[in-house]
Design an enzyme around this catalytic site. Sequence first.
Site, PDB file in Angstrom:
ATOM      1  N   HIS A  54       0.846  -1.198   0.000  1.00  0.00           N
ATOM      2  CA  HIS A  54       0.000   0.000   0.000  1.00  0.00           C
ATOM      3  C   HIS A  54       0.880   1.248   0.000  1.00  0.00           C
ATOM      4  CE1 HIS A  54       0.704  -0.832   4.267  1.00  0.00           C
ATOM      5  NE2 HIS A  54       0.235   0.353   4.620  1.00  0.00           N
ATOM      6  N   HIS A  56       1.278   3.949   1.894  1.00  0.00           N
ATOM      7  CA  HIS A  56       1.791   4.682   3.058  1.00  0.00           C
ATOM      8  C   HIS A  56       3.307   4.793   3.009  1.00  0.00           C
ATOM      9  CE1 HIS A  56      -2.055   3.892   5.654  1.00  0.00           C
ATOM     10  NE2 HIS A  56      -2.215   4.894   4.796  1.00  0.00           N
ATOM     11  N   ASP A  58       5.670   4.595   5.065  1.00  0.00           N
ATOM     12  CA  ASP A  58       6.518   3.625   5.762  1.00  0.00           C
ATOM     13  C   ASP A  58       6.522   2.250   5.098  1.00  0.00           C
ATOM     14  OD1 ASP A  58       3.817   3.367   6.578  1.00  0.00           O
ATOM     15  OD2 ASP A  58       4.376   2.399   8.450  1.00  0.00           O
ATOM     16  N   HIS A  59       5.901   2.159   3.934  1.00  0.00           N
ATOM     17  CA  HIS A  59       5.946   0.923   3.145  1.00  0.00           C
ATOM     18  C   HIS A  59       6.466   1.179   1.726  1.00  0.00           C
ATOM     19  CE1 HIS A  59       3.585  -1.649   5.969  1.00  0.00           C
ATOM     20  NE2 HIS A  59       3.230  -0.447   6.397  1.00  0.00           N
ATOM     21  N   HIS A 110      -7.564  -1.135   5.184  1.00  0.00           N
ATOM     22  CA  HIS A 110      -6.539  -0.271   5.780  1.00  0.00           C
ATOM     23  C   HIS A 110      -6.298   0.915   4.855  1.00  0.00           C
ATOM     24  CE1 HIS A 110      -3.100   0.781   8.243  1.00  0.00           C
ATOM     25  NE2 HIS A 110      -2.357   0.869   7.157  1.00  0.00           N
ATOM     26  N   ASP A 134      -0.411  -4.385   5.967  1.00  0.00           N
ATOM     27  CA  ASP A 134      -1.125  -3.930   7.153  1.00  0.00           C
ATOM     28  C   ASP A 134      -2.568  -4.428   7.169  1.00  0.00           C
ATOM     29  OD1 ASP A 134       1.217  -2.677   7.776  1.00  0.00           O
ATOM     30  OD2 ASP A 134       0.417  -0.642   7.821  1.00  0.00           O
ATOM     31  N   HIS A 173       4.368  -4.966  10.211  1.00  0.00           N
ATOM     32  CA  HIS A 173       4.844  -4.321  11.442  1.00  0.00           C
ATOM     33  C   HIS A 173       5.096  -5.349  12.537  1.00  0.00           C
ATOM     34  CE1 HIS A 173       4.046  -0.036  10.413  1.00  0.00           C
ATOM     35  NE2 HIS A 173       3.107  -0.562   9.644  1.00  0.00           N
TER      36      HIS A 173
END
Length: 282
Positions: A54, A56, A58-59, A110, A134, A173
């Site tokens: 996805h 975001h 942090d990915h 998400h 996530d 995570h």
Amino acid sequence: MKVKVISVLEDNYMYLVIEESTRDAVAVDAAVAKRLLEIIRKEDVVLRAILTTHHHWDHARGNEELAQLFPGLQVFGADERIGALTHKVTHGQELTFGAIRVRCLFTPCHTSGHMCYFMWEDDSPDAPALFSGDTLFVGGCGQFFEGTAEQMHTNLTQILGTLPKETKVFCGHECTVRNLKFALKVEPENEAVKEKLVWAKQRDDEDVPTVPSTLQEEFLYNPFLRVTEEAVQKFTGKTDPVEVLRALRSERDNFKKPKERPNPQAMLAFDWGLFGPFLEKK
């Protein structure tokens, strides 16, 4: 097929999947380009593609840098917001990287464009792997930022929950201890939860990843996969599986929130790239 688990940022995982016969590799959720490059050099492999679950930051934050460093690098995902995207994939689409086979599994909730990746090699004795981003965590599930409980229920029961039980789960995570503490609140008599929590705390103390789990294990202690269990329904006061899931997520969202967690406005600023100048890599 060898999976390198790479810890980055505060509690993120990115992965490097290596086809051992050719030394070709595929990255999943390349958040930190510099760290991924270190592993690529150490393993002496050639990066062929990135699979992004996805958009975001942090990915997906490393996508652009890696695309510049590796001309022709393929970047797969299901959301136009993913940086350096070259191939937009759809539910059920299959990809091949040498002997590595990938099935794309669309799991919106998400984010509206979340994709999980199911990987295997034909005629291999090794268990297949699920890179669940996530959507599904060890002992938990992702927050419903852009979707509904109905969507997550479908994701967990009809899409991911029907995969082979021996499937190894590699999530986005490291939040296993916190997830299992919540699971114990939901089912205080569940021995599988108690045992997994003791194990996870020890791993956490040793700073060792708790991934992968297996899908079979998740059904024993993950409350979000146990919405038809009497104890879980009793905890939520609901019986309809979707309503149980909705209540569980609400309870989990308010369960011992870490004090250092950035506020929602800060997270949005990260998403929109407003902190970009401060995150320039050396």
